[in-house]
Enzyme design. Structure first.
Site, short mmCIF file in Angstrom:
data_model
loop_
_atom_site.label_atom_id
_atom_site.label_comp_id
_atom_site.label_asym_id
_atom_site.label_seq_id
_atom_site.Cartn_x
_atom_site.Cartn_y
_atom_site.Cartn_z
N CYS A 28 -5.31 30.47 7.16
CA CYS A 28 -5.11 29.41 6.19
C CYS A 28 -6.39 29.40 5.38
CB CYS A 28 -4.94 28.07 6.88
SG CYS A 28 -3.46 27.99 7.92
N GLY A 54 -2.70 31.76 2.26
CA GLY A 54 -1.55 31.00 2.71
C GLY A 54 -0.76 30.52 1.52
N ASN A 128 -8.35 25.97 9.83
CA ASN A 128 -7.95 27.38 9.80
C ASN A 128 -8.26 27.96 11.17
OD1 ASN A 128 -9.47 30.35 8.36
ND2 ASN A 128 -7.46 30.09 9.25
N GLY A 129 -7.22 28.40 11.89
CA GLY A 129 -7.45 29.01 13.20
C GLY A 129 -6.36 28.62 14.17
N CYS A 274 -13.68 37.90 13.19
CA CYS A 274 -12.41 38.64 13.14
C CYS A 274 -12.55 39.84 12.21
CB CYS A 274 -11.30 37.71 12.64
SG CYS A 274 -9.78 38.59 12.21
N TYR A 280 -8.26 43.37 5.79
CA TYR A 280 -7.09 42.98 5.02
C TYR A 280 -7.10 41.57 4.47
CZ TYR A 280 -2.25 41.47 4.20
OH TYR A 280 -1.12 40.92 3.66
N SER A 321 -3.19 45.93 -1.24
CA SER A 321 -4.22 45.91 -0.20
C SER A 321 -4.84 47.27 0.09
CB SER A 321 -3.64 45.30 1.07
OG SER A 321 -2.40 45.89 1.36
N ASP A 383 -2.88 52.67 3.23
CA ASP A 383 -2.68 51.22 3.40
C ASP A 383 -3.69 50.70 4.40
OD1 ASP A 383 -1.62 48.77 2.86
OD2 ASP A 383 0.36 49.15 3.69
N ASP A 384 -3.79 49.36 4.47
CA ASP A 384 -4.81 48.76 5.34
C ASP A 384 -4.38 48.72 6.80
OD1 ASP A 384 -3.44 45.99 5.80
OD2 ASP A 384 -3.33 46.39 3.66
N CYS A 420 -2.38 38.69 18.56
CA CYS A 420 -3.52 37.84 18.18
C CYS A 420 -3.18 36.41 18.58
CB CYS A 420 -3.78 37.90 16.68
SG CYS A 420 -5.09 36.75 16.19
N CYS A 476 -14.59 40.29 16.85
CA CYS A 476 -13.36 40.23 17.64
C CYS A 476 -12.55 41.47 17.30
CB CYS A 476 -12.54 38.98 17.33
SG CYS A 476 -10.99 38.95 18.28
N CYS A 479 -6.96 42.55 19.06
CA CYS A 479 -5.64 43.13 18.81
C CYS A 479 -5.69 44.67 18.83
CB CYS A 479 -5.08 42.62 17.49
SG CYS A 479 -6.23 42.79 16.12
#
Ligand code: SF4
Length: 494
Positions: A28, A54, A128-129, A274, A280, A321, A383-384, A420, A476, A479
């Protein structure tokens, strides 16, 4: 008295987008401003600059005489707010939020800011989170008879904070420290309390948050990304430090940090930014934790050129992206960069064909190849990231149909193999096309076949960390590695 109004018509459901034209979603955007004038307009403009974070809902709250006025609606920032609406916000302190749901459904009741009454007056929060242990607190509070009116983590936080305000005799900083001791997860928060804007970043700094100074009037601003400062003519000061609380004033801002024990006991590292912000999520013109997003993407392209070079005639980004990565790959290999796929910017983000058989048409409407760039060529598509692989398969086919001789795919992120739990919308292992075994062996032949490509390669984890330029232990990578920086039931910690 809390005054929360909402736009109830024209509710947009964005969910269909995930299946048909899948990119990672989540995150967000938040913004908070204290300014001698037009604080709501600054927040509005900051949110517009953060719109990529968002698109489901937007909301702004301001404080007048310790009472909060809040308006939230579904849709893009400019669809929810117009000049008349902005003119109704009179306070000098203001916070705002744009949402993509990661917890809680995409509906108006879950839009933010969330507003509540407390022992020291109204509170508003924008977050946000994801809070990993929010469910536990929700259950505990429910057992005590509390009723929740949203399904978001933000409501759990604001209720815990209201409780702590009672326990601490109304000391907001002490109450926030107590909150930070018990919640586990990722959070960049802006708060409106007692007529002030406060900003809080989680102790691992998982989500971005930065402070700036307004140039056109007295005042300070916090936002998720530095790109918002360019939009409102503010000067970047610095990133909010992991675990820091910042209070915005008209002439200065105050910082509160290094509280003993604010890191929840089951947190396992110094910080854990992150990695996906650079790969991205963030805009390429942002600087996150001192590192330029564009430069990282460019380096990723160059690193991929070193790690996975292929003989080809043209490199084509998947817009938008993959563009900065593709420029880097072109610079690293000498293969010419060309725009061979054109994105239709005017197809509504919510557009989705009802019948699965029409999904190919849907992709064609959103993306179209330039035949003269592709015909007879050996093409590298850049792509990303790849999540399910469904969209990539359609794009590879589209490029073949446009006459490509070979199609090689290069991806600026190592394979995503694990969910994630910290704020991105990818919650189950079954949705990923890559398997942990592919990742371990760095053999992507199986997935290349599934997407119909002649070859597929991802940047290595070591290569990605080198491009970001932040030590591996301070990122982090959950993922990618299945090892997370905080304790998550059923998962390993790093
Ligand atoms: S698990 Fe992945 S997407 Fe989620 S916060 Fe960590 S690096 Fe970012």
């Amino acid at each position: 008295m809390v005054n929360t109004t909402s736009q109830c018509d024209d509710i947009i459901d964005d969910y269909g987008l995930k299946g048909a034209f899948c990119k990672l979603s989540g995150h967000c955007g938040v913004a908070g401003v204290t300014a001698e004038k037009e604080s709501a307009s600054y927040v509005f403009l900051a949110l517009r600059a953060l719109q990529h974070r968002g698109q489901e809902s937007a909301g702004i709250a301001t404080s007048v005489d310790n009472q909060i006025e809040c308006f939230r609606g579904m849709g893009l920032v400019h669809e929810v707010f117009n000049t008349q609406r902005l003119a109704t916000f009179k306070g000098t302190s203001c916070i705002g939020h744009i949402r993509y749901s990661t917890t809680g459904a995409s509906e108006l009741k879950n839009a933010q800011p969330v507003v509540a009454s407390s022992s020291i007056g109204d509170l508003a929060i924008a977050h946000n989170g994801d809070i990993v242990n929010a469910g536990k607190f929700r259950d505990e509070l429910r057992e005590k008879g509390w009723a929740f009116f949203t399904t978001t983590d933000s409501e759990v936080m604001i209720r815990l904070l209201a409780n702590e305000l009672v326990n601490t005799g109304g000391d907001i900083f002490h109450a926030l420290q107590n909150l930070m001791r018990v919640i586990i997860g990722s959070y960049s928060i802006v708060l409106l309390v007692g007529g002030k804007v406060l900003a809080v970043r989680d102790p691992l700094g998982i989500k971005p948050l930065c402070i700036g100074k307004l140039n056109d009037c007295k005042g300070y601003v916090v936002t998720s990304e530095s790109v918002a400062f360019d939009a409102i003519n503010a000067t970047f000061i610095r990133d909010v430090a992991p675990g820091e609380i910042v209070e915005l004033g008209m002439n200065r801002y105050k910082s509160y940090r290094n509280f003993s024990g604010t890191v929840a006991p089951n947190t396992h590292s110094a910080c854990a930014h992150c990695m996906f912000e650079w790969v991205y999520f963030a805009r390429p013109d942002s600087i996150i934790d001192g590192v330029s997003v564009y430069e990282v993407r460019n380096k990723i392209g160059k690193k991929l050129a070193e790690e996975h070079r292929v003989d080809a005639d043209v490199i084509i980004p998947i817009p938008d992206s993959g563009r900065a990565h593709a420029v880097g790959y072109s610079e690293g290999t000498g293969i010419p960069f060309r725009e061979g796929l054109i994105k239709n910017r005017y197809v509504a983000r919510t557009f989705i064909m009802p019948e699965p058989s029409m999904r190919e048409t849907e992709v064609k409407l959103k993306l179209n190849p330039i035949k003269s760039v592709i015909e007879g060529k050996r093409v590298v598509l850049m792509d990303d990231s790849i999540v399910r692989g469904t969209t990539m398969r359609r794009i590879v086919q589209m490029v073949r149909n446009a006459g490509a001789r070979e199609v090689h795919v290069r991806i600026g992120c190592p394979p995503i193999i694990s969910p994630c739990y910290l704020g991105i919308d990818m919650k189950t292992r079954s949705q990923f096309i890559a398997k942990p075994s592919d990742s371990k062996r760095q053999d992507y032949t199986r997935v290349a076949k599934m997407i119909g490509a002649d070859s597929l390669a991802h940047i290595s984890i070591e290569g990605l960390v080198e491009c970001i330029g932040i030590p591996k232990g301070n990122l982090c990578l959950g993922c990618l590695t299945e090892k997370y920086p905080v304790e998550i039931p059923g998962e390993r910690t790093r």
